[in-house]
Motif scaffolding. Structure first.
Motif, short mmCIF file in Angstrom:
data_model
loop_
_atom_site.label_atom_id
_atom_site.label_comp_id
_atom_site.label_asym_id
_atom_site.label_seq_id
_atom_site.Cartn_x
_atom_site.Cartn_y
_atom_site.Cartn_z
N UNK A 481 -34.36 -11.55 60.56
CA UNK A 481 -33.65 -12.78 60.21
C UNK A 481 -33.00 -12.66 58.84
N UNK A 482 -33.67 -11.99 57.91
CA UNK A 482 -33.09 -11.78 56.58
C UNK A 482 -31.85 -10.89 56.65
N UNK A 483 -31.90 -9.89 57.52
CA UNK A 483 -30.73 -9.01 57.71
C UNK A 483 -29.59 -9.79 58.35
N UNK A 484 -29.93 -10.64 59.34
CA UNK A 484 -28.90 -11.47 59.99
C UNK A 484 -28.24 -12.41 58.98
N UNK A 485 -29.04 -12.93 58.05
CA UNK A 485 -28.51 -13.84 57.03
C UNK A 485 -27.44 -13.13 56.18
N UNK A 486 -27.68 -11.87 55.85
CA UNK A 486 -26.70 -11.10 55.07
C UNK A 486 -25.47 -10.78 55.92
N UNK A 487 -25.69 -10.48 57.20
CA UNK A 487 -24.57 -10.15 58.07
C UNK A 487 -23.63 -11.33 58.26
N UNK A 488 -24.18 -12.54 58.28
CA UNK A 488 -23.35 -13.73 58.37
C UNK A 488 -22.44 -13.84 57.15
N UNK A 489 -22.93 -13.41 56.01
CA UNK A 489 -22.18 -13.49 54.75
C UNK A 489 -21.00 -12.52 54.74
N UNK A 490 -21.17 -11.34 55.39
CA UNK A 490 -20.16 -10.29 55.44
C UNK A 490 -19.66 -9.91 54.04
N UNK A 491 -20.55 -9.41 53.19
CA UNK A 491 -20.14 -8.99 51.84
C UNK A 491 -19.44 -7.63 51.88
#
Length: 578
Positions: A481-491
């Motif tokens: 879930x933490x990885x998905x949270x970063x993927x949503x951000x698309x930095x």
């Protein structure tokens, strides 16, 4: 510190404070005028048998009483609003200031004491503000006014005050001076309670796994008993104070009646003696109200010192005086570390020294090393959780210390070693990466992070509840879930700090394959302990005791770097490593 805190945070309420002072002044003057009216009713009305005078003075007394009640109600209303607003503002300022702290300042104070100072300490000062507007403004007015009115009734009888007031002040001062150290100790004891509670709640699985409930109960019992002992000693002193005040009040009243009887024989009127008794009671009541403040002020002083200590602490990670914008003509995500050194304050040796690193967009750069080699510290330097003590960290050719923090953080997505989920839902946690993200974006991020399956299995789906810290999901689910949270951000720069450690090998491999197209235009920097996670990285950097001892691909390092060989062969056989 207390005066400074009050001066700074009561400035927006100056109008309300002036109104409270005026209302308290009118209320107190009305209160002091009532015994004089009562004396006139007794001496001029009742004694003379003048019913009209009794009715006239009674009407005036009723009007003064109504004025007193109205002023008291309005003053308490404004006083309560001002005190509550003061507490809100101080808590808000504390929270905002703590948000600017780097990991170094948070570690210096610790979470338990930061929580205590933001809640309990602010409450102690807030109560003093409330008591000040309720009693303390009234007390000096009543004290001075009572003395003046008592002198008007009988100067000789007022000599009793010359003894009573100093005696009361000295006794109260002695008791309060003994209480201050206990109040300071009490706040530290509350910190200790919070610390033990936080550790036991966060580490409940470890406690139960090692069957250490009894040991933890004893540890909490020690902290609880220490707080009880300190509170008991403070309470004993407080319990001593009020009987002393009442003793002085009663002895003074007896003295007034004793000497007042002789004054009545010499021509003093009964109404005047009654009024004098009332003024004596008001004077000593004013001292008693001040005594109540003396009980609370020492603790508030300790609390204000603790609050001010936080507010006076500056973060070591300061924003630039003039921010440099990121270049628009370069491919975003290029990270460079040049001769980087980092050492903690007071440490003899540097955690990192002479570290050079380049992570390019479209490539995966991995960092591996033994425990304590400085991998996580290196990663934390990029988003400025710490600042380098020497050398520089550059993003797209600009030193991160010269970037606006908001712009830096918008370019970087980090999954920490211990991923943290906030209380709420899966949706609210994913939207932390990108507020307002569509359901399609959220499900896509979950699919890439290999979390779609278990989220779909939940009855509420994206709206499934998450407890504080994500304790109601497994470690592997929390990581995904933490990885998905970063993927949503698309930095433009992904930082994974051993973020696949709780995943099984199959899920790890599937996730890494799914990440490739998602991070094609971004730089990826991975810290890992598991060789399987980073063996296909474009570049692997080997850290040992804070220094780079090898750079290359998996095959190149396996042939030439002894440190990397030791790490690899400790996990897999030579045949599997090849």
């Amino acid at each position: 510190m207390l005066v400074r805190l009050l001066r700074e945070h009561l400035r927006p309420y100056r109008g309300a404070v002036y109104a409270i002072v005026v209302l308290q002044l009118v209320q107190t003057m009305a209160t002091l005028y009532l015994p004089s009216l009562n004396a006139r009713i007794i001496d001029d009305g009742v004694a003379a048998g003048d019913t009209d005078e009794i009715m006239r003075l009674g009407g005036v007394m009723l009007a003064v009483s109504l004025l007193q009640v109205v002023c008291a109600i309005v003053a308490v209303y404004y006083g309560s609003r001002t005190a509550m607003g003061f507490g809100r503002d101080v808590r808000g300022r504390l929270f905002g200031h703590v948000q600017t702290f780097s990991a170094q300042e948070v570690g210096k104070f610790g979470a338990p004491t930061l929580i205590t100072r933001t809640t309990n300490d602010v409450q102690q000062v807030q109560m003093v503000v409330l008591m000040t507007f309720t009693f303390m403004i009234m007390a000096p007015i009543m004290l001075v006014g009572g003395v003046i009115m008592a002198l008007q009734e009988d100067v000789k009888l007022s000599a009793i005050l010359v003894i009573a007031v100093p005696v009361l002040g000295i006794v109260v001062g002695l008791i309060v001076s003994r209480m201050v150290p206990y109040f300071r100790q009490m706040q530290k004891r509350i910190d200790a309670i919070n610390r033990v509670m936080r550790e036991q709640i966060a580490g409940v699985r470890v406690v139960r796994a090692f069957v250490r409930e009894e040991r933890e109960s004893r540890r909490f019992g020690v902290a609880n008993t220490e707080l009880f002992t300190t509170s008991l000693r403070t309470g004993q002193l407080m319990a001593l104070m009020f009987p002393v005040v009442m003793l002085v009040l009663n002895v003074t009243s007896v003295g007034v009646l004793w000497f007042g009887a002789h004054r009545v024989d010499n021509g003093m009127q009964i109404g005047a003696l009654t009024a004098f008794l009332s003024y004596i009671a008001y004077i000593l009541m004013a001292v008693m109200m001040s005594t109540m403040m003396f009980v609370m002020v020492p603790r508030a002083m300790v609390s204000s010192d603790r609050i001010t200590e936080i507010l006076d602490t500056s973060t070591t990670v300061l924003p630039p005086v003039k921010a440099v914008p990121l270049p628009t003509d370069a491919r975003p995500g290029l990270l460079e570390l040049r001769a980087v050194e980092f050492r903690y304050p007071g440490a003899e040796a540097a955690v990192l020294h002479d570290v050079d690193l380049v992570a390019e967009p479209g490539r995966t750069t991995a960092i591996i090393g033994s425990t304590g080699s400085g991998k996580t510290t290196l990663l934390n330097l990029v988003p400025r959780l710490f600042d380098v003590t020497d050398g520089s960290v550059l993003l797209d050719g600009v030193d991160v210390r010269d970037l606006d923090p908001e712009e830096l953080w918008s370019q970087v997505g980090i999954v920490p070693q211990k991923p943290y989920l906030f209380s709420g839902t899966i949706r609210s946690n994913l939207e932390y990466g990108k507020p307002g993200a569509s359901d399609e974006e959220l499900w896509h991020a979950l699919e890439v992070a290999q979390a779609k399956g278990f989220v779909e299995a939940l009855a509420e789906g994206l709206d499934a509840r998450i407890t504080q810290g994500g304790t109601n999901v497994s470690g592997g689910q929390r990581q995904r879930l933490a990885i998905a949270r970063v993927l949503v951000r698309r930095p433009h720069l992904y930082l994974f700090d051993d973020s696949f450690s709780a995943l099984d090998y199959a899920t790890d491999a599937a996730l890494r394959r799914a990440l490739v197209p998602e991070t094609r235009d971004a730089a990826v920097l991975i810290v890992a302990q598991r060789v399987a996670t980073i063996r296909h990285a474009d570049s692997i950097i080997v850290l040992e005791e804070g220094a780079v001892v090898g750079v290359g691909t998996h095959t190149e390092l396996l042939e030439s770097n002894q440190t990397y060989q030791e790490i690899v062969y400790s996990q897999v056989s030579a045949e599997e490593a090849a």
